[in-house]
Scaffold this motif. Structure first.
Motif, PDB file in Angstrom:
ATOM      1  N   LEU A  21       1.048 -42.528  21.172  1.00 28.64           N
ATOM      2  CA  LEU A  21       2.267 -42.398  22.696  1.00 28.64           C
ATOM      3  C   LEU A  21       3.440 -42.580  23.215  1.00 28.64           C
ATOM      4  N   ILE A  22       3.240 -44.112  23.142  1.00 25.64           N
ATOM      5  CA  ILE A  22       4.580 -44.811  23.417  1.00 25.64           C
ATOM      6  C   ILE A  22       6.257 -44.732  22.640  1.00 25.64           C
ATOM      7  N   GLU A  23       5.555 -44.612  21.811  1.00 25.46           N
ATOM      8  CA  GLU A  23       6.201 -44.526  20.530  1.00 25.46           C
ATOM      9  C   GLU A  23       7.300 -43.068  20.238  1.00 25.46           C
ATOM     10  N   GLY A  24       6.303 -42.328  20.633  1.00 21.79           N
ATOM     11  CA  GLY A  24       6.941 -40.858  21.109  1.00 21.79           C
ATOM     12  C   GLY A  24       6.084 -40.036  21.660  1.00 21.79           C
ATOM     13  N   HIS A  25       6.228 -38.384  22.415  1.00 20.54           N
ATOM     14  CA  HIS A  25       5.627 -37.385  22.666  1.00 20.54           C
ATOM     15  C   HIS A  25       5.419 -36.656  22.185  1.00 20.54           C
ATOM     16  N   ALA A  26       4.384 -36.089  22.304  1.00 21.65           N
ATOM     17  CA  ALA A  26       3.050 -35.354  21.600  1.00 21.65           C
ATOM     18  C   ALA A  26       2.383 -34.046  22.394  1.00 21.65           C
ATOM     19  N   SER A  27       3.043 -33.114  21.858  1.00 20.88           N
ATOM     20  CA  SER A  27       3.365 -31.474  22.502  1.00 20.88           C
ATOM     21  C   SER A  27       2.233 -31.305  22.706  1.00 20.88           C
ATOM     22  N   SER A  28       1.133 -31.758  22.681  1.00 22.45           N
ATOM     23  CA  SER A  28       0.048 -30.961  22.556  1.00 22.45           C
ATOM     24  C   SER A  28      -1.247 -32.325  21.165  1.00 22.45           C
ATOM     25  N   ILE A  29      -2.633 -32.037  21.246  1.00 23.69           N
ATOM     26  CA  ILE A  29      -3.303 -33.188  21.155  1.00 23.69           C
ATOM     27  C   ILE A  29      -3.129 -32.872  18.916  1.00 23.69           C
ATOM     28  N   ASN A  30      -3.317 -30.905  19.206  1.00 24.25           N
ATOM     29  CA  ASN A  30      -3.150 -31.434  17.755  1.00 24.25           C
ATOM     30  C   ASN A  30      -1.645 -31.799  16.994  1.00 24.25           C
ATOM     31  N   GLU A  31      -0.479 -31.704  17.332  1.00 19.95           N
ATOM     32  CA  GLU A  31       0.671 -32.692  16.946  1.00 19.95           C
ATOM     33  C   GLU A  31      -0.069 -34.078  16.868  1.00 19.95           C
ATOM     34  N   LEU A  32      -0.315 -35.069  17.795  1.00 22.90           N
ATOM     35  CA  LEU A  32      -0.581 -36.003  17.963  1.00 22.90           C
ATOM     36  C   LEU A  32      -1.783 -36.519  16.637  1.00 22.90           C
ATOM     37  N   ALA A  33      -2.424 -35.319  16.212  1.00 18.83           N
ATOM     38  CA  ALA A  33      -3.712 -35.954  15.189  1.00 18.83           C
ATOM     39  C   ALA A  33      -2.870 -35.107  14.188  1.00 18.83           C
ATOM     40  N   GLU A  34      -1.784 -34.737  13.878  1.00 23.08           N
ATOM     41  CA  GLU A  34      -1.442 -34.869  12.825  1.00 23.08           C
ATOM     42  C   GLU A  34      -0.851 -36.218  12.731  1.00 23.08           C
ATOM     43  N   ALA A  35       0.036 -36.655  13.866  1.00 19.24           N
ATOM     44  CA  ALA A  35       1.135 -37.668  13.240  1.00 19.24           C
ATOM     45  C   ALA A  35      -0.263 -38.897  12.649  1.00 19.24           C
TER      46      ALA A  35
END
Length: 157
Positions: free
Chosen positions: A99-113
């Motif tokens: 989350l520090i490295e970049g913005h996640a527009s959703s939990i799904n996007e974060l999980a994928e990343a």
């Protein structure tokens, strides 16, 4: 965790900053009065830290009133129990780092990343939210993870 002190650089919400500003005004009068004392070298012992924080918060609020995004960061003690510290697992710390490295527009996007299951990431984010490190904000049909801390410092000894 005896002998170990944790500090975080944390985003302070606008409402909390406004409340602190009111407290400073009730306690010390006006900021301009403290500024005058400071410039004349007559700052009483113990007031300098209040003066610095009051000035910083005032600048953040003024910038917000002039159309900038509100941002005020403060270093605070992370008052967690030993059980809470044990909840800061490597995978949860990795989510904070991502989350520090970049913005996640959703939990799904974060999980994928991060290559993890959405349900597990959601559960980890809820744990981090309960520890005061992130906030989950509902935007439309999505939950957006918002980082509340930008630095964690561990002082040993």
């Amino acid at each position: 965790m005896k002998g170990m002190q944790w500090k975080v650089l944390k985003q302070v919400p606008l409402a909390e900053v406004q409340s602190r500003l009111r407290e400073y005004e009730e306690r010390h009068g006006s900021l301009s009065r403290l500024h005058e004392m400071f410039t004349k070298g007559r700052m009483p012992p113990g007031l300098f830290d209040d003066y610095v924080e009051w000035t910083s918060m005032s600048h953040a609020v003024r910038a917000y009133q002039e159309g900038e995004d509100f941002e005020y960061l403060a270093e605070v003690d992370l008052n967690l129990s030993p059980e809470d510290y044990s909840r800061l697992t490597a995978k949860r710390l990795m989510l904070l780092d991502h989350l520090i490295e970049g913005h996640a527009s959703s939990i799904n996007e974060l999980a994928e990343a991060v290559g993890r299951d959405v349900k597990n990431v959601y559960n980890d984010l809820r744990t981090l939210e309960s520890l005061g490190l992130v906030r989950l904000v509902k935007m439309g049909r999505s939950m957006v993870p918002e980082l509340l801390v930008y630095e964690i410092t561990i002082l040993l000894g």
